[in-house]
Design a protein around this motif. Structure first.
Motif, PDB file in Angstrom:
ATOM      1  N   GLY A  20       0.846  -1.212  -0.113  1.00 23.94           N
ATOM      2  CA  GLY A  20       0.136   0.052   0.149  1.00 23.94           C
ATOM      3  C   GLY A  20       0.963   1.246  -0.168  1.00 23.94           C
ATOM      4  N   CYS A  21       0.238   2.397   0.202  1.00 30.18           N
ATOM      5  CA  CYS A  21       1.079   3.451   0.287  1.00 30.18           C
ATOM      6  C   CYS A  21       0.265   4.373   1.429  1.00 30.18           C
ATOM      7  N   ALA A  22       1.194   4.833   2.485  1.00 29.72           N
ATOM      8  CA  ALA A  22       1.074   5.926   3.367  1.00 29.72           C
ATOM      9  C   ALA A  22      -0.009   5.182   4.351  1.00 29.72           C
ATOM     10  N   GLU A  23      -0.229   3.885   4.368  1.00 31.64           N
ATOM     11  CA  GLU A  23      -0.995   3.063   5.320  1.00 31.64           C
ATOM     12  C   GLU A  23      -0.318   3.233   6.782  1.00 31.64           C
ATOM     13  N   ALA A  24      -1.040   3.365   7.832  1.00 31.95           N
ATOM     14  CA  ALA A  24      -0.380   3.169   9.181  1.00 31.95           C
ATOM     15  C   ALA A  24      -0.025   1.587   9.041  1.00 31.95           C
ATOM     16  N   GLY A  25       1.083   1.519   9.789  1.00 26.53           N
ATOM     17  CA  GLY A  25       1.632  -0.004   9.902  1.00 26.53           C
ATOM     18  C   GLY A  25       2.311  -0.489   8.749  1.00 26.53           C
ATOM     19  N   ASN A  26       2.386   0.353   7.732  1.00 27.92           N
ATOM     20  CA  ASN A  26       3.164  -0.308   6.700  1.00 27.92           C
ATOM     21  C   ASN A  26       4.092   0.812   5.952  1.00 27.92           C
ATOM     22  N   PRO A  27       5.116   0.992   6.694  1.00 28.36           N
ATOM     23  CA  PRO A  27       5.807   2.107   6.041  1.00 28.36           C
ATOM     24  C   PRO A  27       6.548   1.805   4.772  1.00 28.36           C
ATOM     25  N   GLY A  28       7.065   2.901   4.067  1.00 28.55           N
ATOM     26  CA  GLY A  28       7.740   2.632   2.738  1.00 28.55           C
ATOM     27  C   GLY A  28       9.156   2.131   3.135  1.00 28.55           C
ATOM     28  N   VAL A  29       9.798   1.220   1.940  1.00 32.11           N
ATOM     29  CA  VAL A  29      10.933   0.402   2.287  1.00 32.11           C
ATOM     30  C   VAL A  29      11.878   0.996   1.115  1.00 32.11           C
ATOM     31  N   TYR A  30      13.185   1.183   1.528  1.00 36.63           N
ATOM     32  CA  TYR A  30      14.295   2.035   0.890  1.00 36.63           C
ATOM     33  C   TYR A  30      15.304   1.147   0.606  1.00 36.63           C
ATOM     34  N   GLY A  31      16.089   0.919  -0.487  1.00 33.74           N
ATOM     35  CA  GLY A  31      17.478   0.455  -0.567  1.00 33.74           C
ATOM     36  C   GLY A  31      18.328   1.458   0.347  1.00 33.74           C
ATOM     37  N   GLU A  32      19.031   0.901   1.126  1.00 29.84           N
ATOM     38  CA  GLU A  32      19.988   1.611   2.107  1.00 29.84           C
ATOM     39  C   GLU A  32      21.431   1.809   1.254  1.00 29.84           C
ATOM     40  N   VAL A  33      21.461   3.198   0.976  1.00 26.93           N
ATOM     41  CA  VAL A  33      22.735   3.661   0.297  1.00 26.93           C
ATOM     42  C   VAL A  33      24.046   3.135   0.936  1.00 26.93           C
ATOM     43  N   ALA A  34      24.237   3.525   2.344  1.00 31.88           N
ATOM     44  CA  ALA A  34      25.316   3.155   2.866  1.00 31.88           C
ATOM     45  C   ALA A  34      25.799   1.627   2.829  1.00 31.88           C
ATOM     46  N   ASP A  35      24.832   0.827   2.567  1.00 26.54           N
ATOM     47  CA  ASP A  35      25.518  -0.560   2.518  1.00 26.54           C
ATOM     48  C   ASP A  35      26.162  -0.840   1.148  1.00 26.54           C
ATOM     49  N   PHE A  36      25.456  -0.126  -0.058  1.00 27.60           N
ATOM     50  CA  PHE A  36      25.813  -0.433  -1.274  1.00 27.60           C
ATOM     51  C   PHE A  36      27.156   0.439  -1.614  1.00 27.60           C
ATOM     52  N   ASN A  37      27.580   1.361  -0.675  1.00 28.04           N
ATOM     53  CA  ASN A  37      28.536   2.665  -0.993  1.00 28.04           C
ATOM     54  C   ASN A  37      29.850   2.064  -1.722  1.00 28.04           C
ATOM     55  N   ASP A  38      30.311   0.888  -1.208  1.00 29.00           N
ATOM     56  CA  ASP A  38      31.705   0.360  -2.020  1.00 29.00           C
ATOM     57  C   ASP A  38      31.373  -0.273  -3.057  1.00 29.00           C
ATOM     58  N   ALA A  39      30.136  -1.138  -3.185  1.00 27.97           N
ATOM     59  CA  ALA A  39      29.833  -1.697  -4.574  1.00 27.97           C
ATOM     60  C   ALA A  39      29.789  -0.607  -5.750  1.00 27.97           C
ATOM     61  N   ILE A  40      29.019   0.561  -5.393  1.00 30.43           N
ATOM     62  CA  ILE A  40      28.896   1.574  -6.183  1.00 30.43           C
ATOM     63  C   ILE A  40      30.090   2.225  -6.530  1.00 30.43           C
ATOM     64  N   GLU A  41      31.186   2.488  -5.610  1.00 23.70           N
ATOM     65  CA  GLU A  41      32.474   2.807  -6.096  1.00 23.70           C
ATOM     66  C   GLU A  41      33.292   2.115  -6.907  1.00 23.70           C
ATOM     67  N   GLU A  42      33.039   0.685  -6.791  1.00 26.94           N
ATOM     68  CA  GLU A  42      33.710  -0.314  -7.449  1.00 26.94           C
ATOM     69  C   GLU A  42      33.110  -0.020  -8.947  1.00 26.94           C
ATOM     70  N   VAL A  43      32.023  -0.075  -9.075  1.00 25.44           N
ATOM     71  CA  VAL A  43      31.465   0.129 -10.355  1.00 25.44           C
ATOM     72  C   VAL A  43      31.747   1.385 -11.158  1.00 25.44           C
ATOM     73  N   LEU A  44      31.687   2.482 -10.132  1.00 24.70           N
ATOM     74  CA  LEU A  44      32.204   3.890 -10.940  1.00 24.70           C
ATOM     75  C   LEU A  44      33.791   3.840 -11.394  1.00 24.70           C
ATOM     76  N   ALA A  45      34.413   3.271 -10.600  1.00 23.63           N
ATOM     77  CA  ALA A  45      35.709   3.182 -11.025  1.00 23.63           C
ATOM     78  C   ALA A  45      36.256   2.330 -12.155  1.00 23.63           C
ATOM     79  N   GLY A  46      35.326   1.213 -12.352  1.00 21.75           N
ATOM     80  CA  GLY A  46      35.500   0.530 -13.616  1.00 21.75           C
ATOM     81  C   GLY A  46      35.243   1.201 -14.818  1.00 21.75           C
ATOM     82  N   TRP A  47      34.175   1.980 -14.688  1.00 17.83           N
ATOM     83  CA  TRP A  47      33.785   2.899 -15.762  1.00 17.83           C
ATOM     84  C   TRP A  47      34.993   4.227 -16.105  1.00 17.83           C
ATOM     85  N   GLU A  48      35.487   4.493 -15.162  1.00 20.26           N
ATOM     86  CA  GLU A  48      36.280   5.435 -15.361  1.00 20.26           C
ATOM     87  C   GLU A  48      37.701   5.059 -16.134  1.00 20.26           C
ATOM     88  N   GLY A  49      38.023   3.656 -15.438  1.00 16.51           N
ATOM     89  CA  GLY A  49      39.076   3.111 -16.162  1.00 16.51           C
ATOM     90  C   GLY A  49      38.902   2.586 -17.703  1.00 16.51           C
TER      91      GLY A  49
END
Length: 279
Positions: free
Chosen positions: A250-279
């Motif tokens: 649902g959306c904006a329902e009590a008891g059902n929050p929105g779920v988001y991908g947590e960027v801090a956990d992906f940070n290293d993997a993201i940097e690795e992909v960016l480094a590969g593109w730059e290379g």
């Protein structure tokens, strides 16, 4: 309530005007996902409880869409965040069935009907290799390498998981009266990992997901059309990207929050992909 179907509807990242069934496919919904007959009356589909984004408020907010005929407003189906001059971070579920040639990015204006919108082709695409592991919707992130740089201020990425008070999210999701041409934004309370897991038993991976919303009252949330877009710390000089609009029931329902991908956990993997593109 059929929670599986409802999840699939929530994951329908923006059935924008003119896209119809094609937009559902873009959003990463399984081909056999059925929309319940009572879906429209069951929940609202929008950035709920917010208002118009103002010029310059989120310069890194972009729309993700398909190339071809029609206005950017008609072709947009997900959101994204500019994290480098030629790189956009979005949700894996927005692009998992796509190739780079299927995608364009809309930037330069918060109104998708504006003549100032800049349309940029996507040159390369990286979907998280561990998407959907260890549970469905884990690691819901993807990177788009653009064919040319954008004249847009990137947003910094969160590097460490934190507890927050309020966060902000934004996008072009349905307002309940149709999809807006102007991006909307709203403040959403941070929800602890413990409360997030209690809301969605056995479905939340606390390492790669975070929750936000008013657990007790509902009323503020992201939803369809906002997938892939940002959830950020409150406006300020050090505003950072905390997460990526991902899923929820649902959306904006009590008891059902929105779920988001947590960027801090992906940070290293993201940097690795960016480094590969730059290379």
């Amino acid at each position: 309530m059929d929670r599986t179907r409802k999840q699939a509807i929530r994951l329908g990242a923006g059935v924008a005007a003119g896209l119809g069934a094609a937009a559902i496919a873009w959003a990463g919904i399984a081909a056999n996902a059925e929309e319940p007959a009572d879906a429209k009356g069951d929940f609202e589909t929008m950035i709920i409880g917010g208002g118009d984004v103002t010029d310059g408020q989120y310069p890194w907010l972009v729309g993700l869409g398909s190339p071809g005929e029609g206005t950017p407003y008609e072709r947009q189906f997900c959101g994204g965040s500019v994290i480098a001059e030629d790189v956009v971070l979005t949700a894996a579920h927005c692009v998992e069935e796509s190739v780079a040639e299927d995608l364009v990015v809309f930037s330069g204006a918060i109104d998708l009907e504006s003549e100032d919108v800049v349309e940029t082709a996507v040159a390369d695409l990286h979907v998280a290799e561990d998407y959907n592991a260890p549970v469905a919707m884990s690691n819901d992130w993807a990177l788009l390498k653009l064919a040319e740089p954008l004249d847009v201020e990137p947003i910094a990425l969160a590097t460490e998981p934190e507890e927050y008070d309020l966060l902000e999210t934004a996008g072009w999701g349905d307002t309940g009266e149709g999809f807006p041409t102007t991006a909307q934004w709203v403040e959403v309370p941070f929800v602890s990992d413990e409360d997030c897991e209690a809301a969605y038993p056995d479905e939340v991976d606390a390492q790669t997901m975070l929750c936000a919303g008013d657990l007790e009252n509902g009323g503020v949330d992201s939803c369809q059309g906002d997938s892939g877009g940002p959830i950020m710390t409150p406006a300020g000089e050090e505003q950072v990207l905390v997460g990526i609009v991902s899923w929820g029931y649902g959306c904006a329902e009590a008891g059902n929050p929105g779920v988001y991908g947590e960027v801090a956990d992906f940070n290293d993997a993201i940097e690795e992909v960016l480094a590969g593109w730059e290379g």
